[in-house]
Structures are given as C-alpha cells and as structure tokens.
Design an enzyme around this catalytic site. Structure first.
Site, PDB file in Angstrom:
ATOM      1  N   TYR A  53      -2.158 -20.167   0.208  1.00  0.00           N
ATOM      2  CA  TYR A  53      -1.912 -19.201  -0.872  1.00  0.00           C
ATOM      3  C   TYR A  53      -1.459 -19.878  -2.166  1.00  0.00           C
ATOM      4  O   TYR A  53      -1.722 -19.357  -3.255  1.00  0.00           O
ATOM      5  CB  TYR A  53      -0.937 -18.107  -0.417  1.00  0.00           C
ATOM      6  CG  TYR A  53      -1.647 -17.135   0.498  1.00  0.00           C
ATOM      7  CD1 TYR A  53      -2.583 -16.225  -0.013  1.00  0.00           C
ATOM      8  CD2 TYR A  53      -1.454 -17.165   1.872  1.00  0.00           C
ATOM      9  CE1 TYR A  53      -3.278 -15.370   0.827  1.00  0.00           C
ATOM     10  CE2 TYR A  53      -2.142 -16.308   2.714  1.00  0.00           C
ATOM     11  CZ  TYR A  53      -3.051 -15.414   2.185  1.00  0.00           C
ATOM     12  OH  TYR A  53      -3.753 -14.569   3.015  1.00  0.00           O
ATOM     13  N   GLN A  87      -8.775  -4.442  -3.756  1.00  0.00           N
ATOM     14  CA  GLN A  87      -8.420  -5.249  -2.581  1.00  0.00           C
ATOM     15  C   GLN A  87      -8.042  -6.654  -3.025  1.00  0.00           C
ATOM     16  O   GLN A  87      -7.593  -7.455  -2.215  1.00  0.00           O
ATOM     17  CB  GLN A  87      -9.618  -5.349  -1.635  1.00  0.00           C
ATOM     18  CG  GLN A  87     -10.078  -4.019  -1.081  1.00  0.00           C
ATOM     19  CD  GLN A  87     -11.460  -4.149  -0.441  1.00  0.00           C
ATOM     20  OE1 GLN A  87     -11.582  -4.408   0.742  1.00  0.00           O
ATOM     21  NE2 GLN A  87     -12.493  -3.982  -1.241  1.00  0.00           N
ATOM     22  N   ASN A  88      -8.255  -6.941  -4.322  1.00  0.00           N
ATOM     23  CA  ASN A  88      -8.036  -8.311  -4.802  1.00  0.00           C
ATOM     24  C   ASN A  88      -6.552  -8.583  -4.992  1.00  0.00           C
ATOM     25  O   ASN A  88      -5.803  -7.719  -5.451  1.00  0.00           O
ATOM     26  CB  ASN A  88      -8.782  -8.533  -6.121  1.00  0.00           C
ATOM     27  CG  ASN A  88     -10.278  -8.398  -5.952  1.00  0.00           C
ATOM     28  OD1 ASN A  88     -10.771  -8.429  -4.822  1.00  0.00           O
ATOM     29  ND2 ASN A  88     -11.003  -8.244  -7.045  1.00  0.00           N
ATOM     30  N   HIS A 105      -3.924  -4.722  -1.055  1.00  0.00           N
ATOM     31  CA  HIS A 105      -3.727  -5.917  -0.220  1.00  0.00           C
ATOM     32  C   HIS A 105      -2.650  -6.853  -0.774  1.00  0.00           C
ATOM     33  O   HIS A 105      -2.606  -8.026  -0.409  1.00  0.00           O
ATOM     34  CB  HIS A 105      -5.047  -6.680  -0.059  1.00  0.00           C
ATOM     35  CG  HIS A 105      -6.031  -5.973   0.837  1.00  0.00           C
ATOM     36  ND1 HIS A 105      -7.358  -6.333   0.942  1.00  0.00           N
ATOM     37  CD2 HIS A 105      -5.881  -4.921   1.670  1.00  0.00           C
ATOM     38  CE1 HIS A 105      -7.986  -5.533   1.800  1.00  0.00           C
ATOM     39  NE2 HIS A 105      -7.107  -4.661   2.252  1.00  0.00           N
ATOM     40  N   CYS A 116      14.444  -9.638   4.681  1.00  0.00           N
ATOM     41  CA  CYS A 116      15.061  -8.400   4.167  1.00  0.00           C
ATOM     42  C   CYS A 116      14.073  -7.539   3.380  1.00  0.00           C
ATOM     43  O   CYS A 116      14.447  -6.479   2.877  1.00  0.00           O
ATOM     44  CB  CYS A 116      16.275  -8.713   3.304  1.00  0.00           C
ATOM     45  SG  CYS A 116      15.860  -9.312   1.644  1.00  0.00           S
ATOM     46  N   GLY A 171     -18.372  -4.751  -5.925  1.00  0.00           N
ATOM     47  CA  GLY A 171     -18.189  -6.130  -5.452  1.00  0.00           C
ATOM     48  C   GLY A 171     -17.389  -6.251  -4.176  1.00  0.00           C
ATOM     49  O   GLY A 171     -16.570  -7.155  -4.034  1.00  0.00           O
TER      50      GLY A 171
END
Ligand code: OAD
Length: 228
Positions: A53, A87-88, A105, A116, A171
């Site tokens: 990520y 969703q991006n 998402h 927490c 897309g």
C-alpha cells in the site's frame, strides 16, 4: 432525468497511470490478493501489506486527475442529484474537483488503527509500528476495505440506488461484490442502466453501453447529459 448514481472503478484512473486490477498486467496478476488485501494476510505479514500500500499511495499521490475525473466533477457541480460512488482508493476524483465522493473501499490517503478504530490522514510511508494518535498502540493499517470486510457507506449507497433513475458504471469489471450487484439493484427499482468501459464487462447486463477510453467517453457522455 433525476437521481443518478455513478459507480467508478480502476478504469477511470487507468489513463492517469494507475494500474487496474484484472486487466493484462494488472495488480492481481502480479500480487497475491490473499497476501496483501485480506485481514489474514495483514496478520501474517504486516510489513508486506504496508509495502504494497505504500507503493499504491506513492503512485496515487504522484498521479494527476484525467479528463474523466474532471468531467465527473463538472457533472456533480451542475447536478445536485448525482451521487458519485467509487471503488477506487485514490483521491483523483477529489483532486479533479468532485464535491463529494463516497469511497466504498476506503482511501489510500487515510490510516486506521486496528486496535481502537481511530482514523487519520496517512503519511506517505506507513508502518504497522507507527503509534496511533488516539490510543498510542502500534496497530496502524491503511484505511482500506480488504476482502472479507464490509465495504463502507452501504446504507447511503442502498438509499441512492433505490431512488435513482439512472445508474452508470464506469471503468469497472463488475467482478467484485457488492458493487457488482448495484446494476441489478438499481434496475430492480426501475432505473435505466449505462456502462462506460474500454471493454464492456458483460453483454446484456446494462441497457446501454458506451465503449471507449474513459478520458474520451466520459467527457462526451457528461456533455450529452448537460445538454439535456
Ligand atoms: P478491474 O481491474 O477489475 O477492472 C477494470 C475495468 O476498467 C475493466 O473492466 C477494464 O475494461 C476497464 N478499463 C481499463 N482501462 C480503461 C480505460 N482507459 N477507460 C475505461 N475503462 C477502462 O477494477 P475494478 O472493477 O475497479 O477492491 O475492481 C474492483 C475492485 O477489485 C477494486 O476496488 C479492488 C479490487 O480488488 C479491493 O481491493 C477491495
């Protein structure tokens, strides 16, 4: 036309240089999603997940919104009845000027404490041992919805789908639920359905299909809507 729900996927950011997931060379052809995009994968190897990520965040921050993001922002400005769901996890809709975006998402620019549940703006590079600003525990994760987790804002999205006259998917391959089921949900409430995609995802699933790259097809469709 009143009440429009637009669902975007990786294809809307593809021409900004961000890879899609399932096209040739896509992220899920190069990475094992069970290792980098599940709570179990994170428990097994948090460093690997953060590396993945951190790279996505660097790519997203270095990318610029394209003509499709800009056109959708113009549409949102002109039409208060349009709901944009994405969703991006990138922030290109926002940087393209979109007034409100529902990130089902999660967002690569946000961090979340696995202990927490506190959320905050993510630094460019994150590590699991970063202390949570609220509880100080070293349980930092990206604020991303992983496989096996519940997408965000589902109640708001369900209300918008029930009220819309037009549902537009842009897309997205329609492979990942619950987003993949939005077209049927909207149609069941009487909405017309439109897909804009480089390669239509599933013949017969939408009332209308506009085929083409998002940077061309989306501005052309937005111009059509704003002219009516
Ligand atoms: P996919 O990679 O599954 O699909 C991308 C879609 O974009 C395909 O239908 C392509 O035809 C289309 N496409 C590619 N380039 C395009 C372009 N220039 N213009 C228009 N369309 C183009 O990506 P998503 O459908 O967004 O979730 O994937 C859905 C979810 O699966 C993602 O949010 C992510 C992933 O696993 C999680 O990580 C939870």
């Amino acid at each position: 036309m009143a009440g429009v729900v637009i669902l975007t996927g990786a294809g809307v950011s593809a021409e900004s240089g961000l890879g899609t997931f399932r096209d040739v060379g896509g992220l899920w052809t190069r990475y094992d999603l069970t290792e980098v995009a599940t709570p179990e994968g994170f428990a097994r190897n948090p460093a690997l997940v953060h590396d993945f990520y951190n790279a996505r965040r660097a790519n997203a921050l270095d990318a610029a919104p394209n003509a499709a993001h800009l056109a959708l922002a113009r549409l949102l400005d002109a039409r208060p009845d349009v709901t944009l769901v994405t969703q991006n996890i990138d922030d290109l809709h926002e940087r393209g000027g979109a007034r409100a975006v529902i990130h089902m998402h999660g967002q690569i620019t946000r961090a979340r404490c696995a202990a927490c549940d506190h959320r905050w703006d993510a630094p460019r590079v994150m590590d699991r041992s970063d202390a949570c600003p609220a509880c100080a525990r070293p349980a930092t994760r990206p604020d991303i919805v992983w496989f096996g987790e519940m997408p965000y804002h589902m109640d708001r999205i369900a209300d918008a789908l029930a009220a819309c006259d037009l549902f537009v998917a842009i897309g997205t391959s329609g492979e990942v639920y619950p987003a993949a089921g939005f077209v049927e949900e909207a149609a069941a409430f009487g909405a017309e359905t439109l897909e804009i995609n480089l390669e239509p995802s599933a013949p017969g699933r939408f009332d209308r299909v506009i085929q083409g790259p998002a940077t061309e097809a989306v501005p052309a469709w937005v111009a059509e809507v704003l002219a009516t």
